[in-house]
Design a protein around this motif. Structure first.
Motif, short mmCIF file in Angstrom:
data_model
loop_
_atom_site.label_atom_id
_atom_site.label_comp_id
_atom_site.label_asym_id
_atom_site.label_seq_id
_atom_site.Cartn_x
_atom_site.Cartn_y
_atom_site.Cartn_z
N PRO A 61 -35.37 -23.28 20.59
CA PRO A 61 -34.11 -22.75 21.16
C PRO A 61 -33.97 -23.07 22.65
CG PRO A 61 -35.16 -21.10 19.77
CD PRO A 61 -36.15 -22.21 19.92
N ALA A 62 -35.07 -22.93 23.42
CA ALA A 62 -34.97 -23.17 24.86
C ALA A 62 -34.63 -24.62 25.17
CB ALA A 62 -36.29 -22.78 25.53
N SER A 63 -35.31 -25.55 24.51
CA SER A 63 -35.03 -26.97 24.78
C SER A 63 -33.67 -27.38 24.25
CB SER A 63 -36.13 -27.84 24.17
OG SER A 63 -36.25 -27.61 22.78
N TYR A 64 -33.28 -26.82 23.11
CA TYR A 64 -31.97 -27.14 22.52
C TYR A 64 -30.84 -26.64 23.41
CZ TYR A 64 -28.70 -27.84 18.57
OH TYR A 64 -27.68 -28.25 17.74
N LEU A 65 -30.87 -25.34 23.75
CA LEU A 65 -29.80 -24.77 24.56
C LEU A 65 -29.81 -25.36 25.97
CD1 LEU A 65 -30.16 -21.02 23.48
CD2 LEU A 65 -28.45 -22.67 22.69
N GLY A 66 -31.00 -25.56 26.53
CA GLY A 66 -31.09 -26.13 27.88
C GLY A 66 -30.52 -27.53 27.95
N THR A 67 -30.80 -28.34 26.92
CA THR A 67 -30.27 -29.71 26.90
C THR A 67 -28.75 -29.72 26.80
OG1 THR A 67 -32.30 -30.49 25.84
CG2 THR A 67 -30.39 -31.92 25.71
N VAL A 68 -28.22 -28.86 25.93
CA VAL A 68 -26.75 -28.80 25.80
C VAL A 68 -26.11 -28.33 27.10
CG1 VAL A 68 -24.86 -27.59 24.63
CG2 VAL A 68 -26.79 -28.46 23.30
N ALA A 69 -26.70 -27.31 27.74
CA ALA A 69 -26.13 -26.82 28.99
C ALA A 69 -26.14 -27.89 30.08
CB ALA A 69 -26.91 -25.59 29.45
N LEU A 70 -27.26 -28.59 30.20
CA LEU A 70 -27.38 -29.60 31.25
C LEU A 70 -26.44 -30.78 31.01
CD1 LEU A 70 -28.83 -30.66 33.77
CD2 LEU A 70 -30.57 -31.67 32.25
N LEU A 71 -26.47 -31.32 29.79
CA LEU A 71 -25.65 -32.51 29.52
C LEU A 71 -24.16 -32.19 29.52
CD1 LEU A 71 -27.63 -34.49 26.79
CD2 LEU A 71 -27.44 -34.94 29.23
N SER A 72 -23.77 -31.01 29.02
CA SER A 72 -22.35 -30.67 29.03
C SER A 72 -21.83 -30.47 30.46
CB SER A 72 -22.10 -29.41 28.19
OG SER A 72 -22.81 -28.31 28.72
N TRP A 73 -22.74 -30.08 31.37
CA TRP A 73 -22.35 -29.99 32.79
C TRP A 73 -22.28 -31.37 33.43
CZ3 TRP A 73 -26.04 -30.25 37.18
CH2 TRP A 73 -25.39 -30.06 38.41
N VAL A 74 -23.29 -32.20 33.15
CA VAL A 74 -23.32 -33.54 33.75
C VAL A 74 -22.16 -34.40 33.24
CG1 VAL A 74 -24.63 -35.69 33.90
CG2 VAL A 74 -25.81 -33.48 34.13
N LEU A 75 -21.95 -34.38 31.92
CA LEU A 75 -20.90 -35.21 31.31
C LEU A 75 -19.61 -34.41 31.20
CD1 LEU A 75 -23.06 -36.84 28.49
CD2 LEU A 75 -22.50 -37.80 30.74
N ILE A 77 -25.57 -21.28 19.01
CA ILE A 77 -26.58 -20.21 19.03
C ILE A 77 -27.14 -19.98 17.63
CG2 ILE A 77 -26.95 -17.75 19.49
CD1 ILE A 77 -24.97 -17.96 21.77
N LEU A 78 -26.26 -19.97 16.63
CA LEU A 78 -26.74 -19.81 15.25
C LEU A 78 -27.68 -20.95 14.87
CD1 LEU A 78 -26.64 -18.39 12.49
CD2 LEU A 78 -24.60 -19.74 11.96
N GLY A 79 -27.29 -22.17 15.23
CA GLY A 79 -28.13 -23.32 14.89
C GLY A 79 -29.45 -23.32 15.64
N ALA A 80 -29.41 -22.96 16.93
CA ALA A 80 -30.62 -23.03 17.76
C ALA A 80 -31.68 -22.02 17.33
CB ALA A 80 -30.24 -22.82 19.22
N PHE A 81 -31.25 -20.83 16.95
CA PHE A 81 -32.22 -19.77 16.64
C PHE A 81 -32.52 -19.63 15.14
CE2 PHE A 81 -30.76 -18.36 20.84
CZ PHE A 81 -31.98 -18.06 21.44
N PHE A 82 -31.58 -19.98 14.28
CA PHE A 82 -31.76 -19.69 12.86
C PHE A 82 -31.93 -20.94 11.99
CE2 PHE A 82 -29.69 -15.97 14.60
CZ PHE A 82 -30.40 -14.93 14.02
N MET A 83 -31.57 -22.12 12.48
CA MET A 83 -31.67 -23.32 11.66
C MET A 83 -32.62 -24.37 12.26
SD MET A 83 -27.73 -23.64 10.42
CE MET A 83 -27.11 -22.54 9.15
N ALA A 84 -32.56 -24.54 13.57
CA ALA A 84 -33.47 -25.50 14.21
C ALA A 84 -34.89 -24.96 14.27
CB ALA A 84 -32.97 -25.83 15.61
N GLY A 115 -33.73 -33.59 21.16
CA GLY A 115 -32.94 -34.53 20.36
C GLY A 115 -31.68 -33.88 19.80
N ALA A 116 -31.82 -32.67 19.28
CA ALA A 116 -30.65 -31.98 18.72
C ALA A 116 -29.63 -31.68 19.81
CB ALA A 116 -31.10 -30.69 18.04
N GLY A 117 -30.11 -31.34 21.00
CA GLY A 117 -29.19 -31.06 22.10
C GLY A 117 -28.41 -32.28 22.52
N ILE A 118 -29.11 -33.41 22.64
CA ILE A 118 -28.43 -34.66 23.02
C ILE A 118 -27.38 -35.04 21.97
CG2 ILE A 118 -28.77 -37.14 23.35
CD1 ILE A 118 -31.55 -36.44 24.52
#
Length: 319
Positions: A214-228, A248-255, A274-277
């Motif tokens: 969850p940390a790497s998934y959410l962190g990647t999405v937050a960073l890349l969505s800000w950069v791009l 959030i559902l995917g990061a904690f319950f499926m990934a 990878g999932a975040g990218i």
């Protein structure tokens, strides 16, 4: 083939059984399910019941017909049914939800040998199948009604509209408080970040999921969505992308599914990255505003490769 294998010590003693873990997952998903019923009405409750009952029934029928050991009591089929219902639009017809449940249990899980042998997340395969088969139903979004609205008891008519992610494609951003509480259009169990985080905290405290994915998934999405960002580099809205859609559902319950995701800590972080990218790329450059489902399924496909290169090497005599 022997039914019981006895090996020398040491033995690993687990505190939890599959049934107890699945029961905890069902309990953790309960706030999101109740929020979905509150916001989208009685149709959401019937959708959840259809998916859960169909998944359990299909697993029992298949195993009974093939002479296999009946495993519905481990509650994994019920978890699959509930997860599938939570990632479907509230207006999904019952027959489509039932068909997706059959694909999830029969094709994705049982044909691969049952729990522990499936490559892909069954609930997400069921959703992807429905998206490919009946895209019109899967892209019609009911707007939240609320418990005291006349629409709460309606099973057919509902006010429809775009989801926050679809609106963001046109430059309109939904308020973050609505996204956090869940009073927005979307899938049954994806809209309330508050309800999902309550369940996620429970699973973390119980030790059923780790923090790495969850940390790497959410962190990647937050960073890349800000950069791009939409208006150039470093102009994005990371909090919006964290709260919107099924992230959030995917990061904690499926990934964090122990069957279809990496086993090692390093592997879990790679999976989340990878999932975040993929999620950000699909959301920003794809024709479909949401990318969580396909990003996790694509990473499921490379999980064996991640495990192979991140697993600790065994010490062997003479080396």
């Amino acid at each position: 083939m022997p039914k019981l294998t006895i090996s020398s010590a040491p033995h690993i003693r687990a505190e939890h059984s599959i049934q107890s873990i699945m029961l905890d997952v069902l309990f953790a998903l309960l706030p999101a399910a109740l929020a979905g019923i509150y916001f989208f009405g009685l149709k959401s409750l019937l959708l959840i019941a259809t998916c859960v009952i169909t998944c359990v029934a299909v697993e029992w029928l298949y195993q009974n017909a093939c002479g296999f050991r009946i495993t519905v009591s481990d509650l994994s089929a019920a978890v699959t049914g509930l997860l599938l219902a939570l990632v479907l639009p509230p207006q999904t017809p019952w027959w489509a939800a039932g068909t997706g449940s059959i694909v999830a249990i029969l094709v994705t899980k049982q044909f691969f040998g049952g729990l522990g042998h499936n490559i892909f997340n069954p609930a997400l395969i069921g959703r992807a199948f429905l998206m490919a088969s009946w895209p019109a139903y899967m892209t019609t979004w009911a707007q939240p009604a609320g418990l005291y609205s006349h629409d709460w008891l309606s099973l057919t008519d509902a006010v429809t509209g775009a989801t926050p992610l679809a609106l963001a494609k046109t430059g309109q951003y939904t308020s973050q408080i609505d996204l956090f509480l869940g009073s927005v259009g979307g899938c049954v169990g994806e809209t309330s970040a508050l309800a999902l985080l309550l369940g996620a905290c429970y699973l973390l405290l119980r030790g059923h999921i780790g923090w790495q994915t969850p940390a790497s998934y959410l962190g990647t999405v937050a960073l890349l969505s800000w950069v791009l960002g939409e208006n150039g580099f470093f102009t994005g809205h990371p909090m919006f992308h964290l709260l919107a859609g099924g992230l959030i559902l995917g990061a904690f319950f499926m990934a964090t599914d122990p069957v279809t995701t990496p086993l090692t800590g390093k592997g879990k972080i790679i999976f989340g990255l990878g999932a975040g990218i993929l999620t950000v790329v699909i959301r920003k450059y794809g024709g479909y505003p949401e990318g969580v489902c396909y990003s996790i399924l694509l990473m499921n496909a490379v999980t064996p490769l991640i495990d192979r290169f991140t697993a600790k090497r065994r010490l062997e005599a003479g080396k």
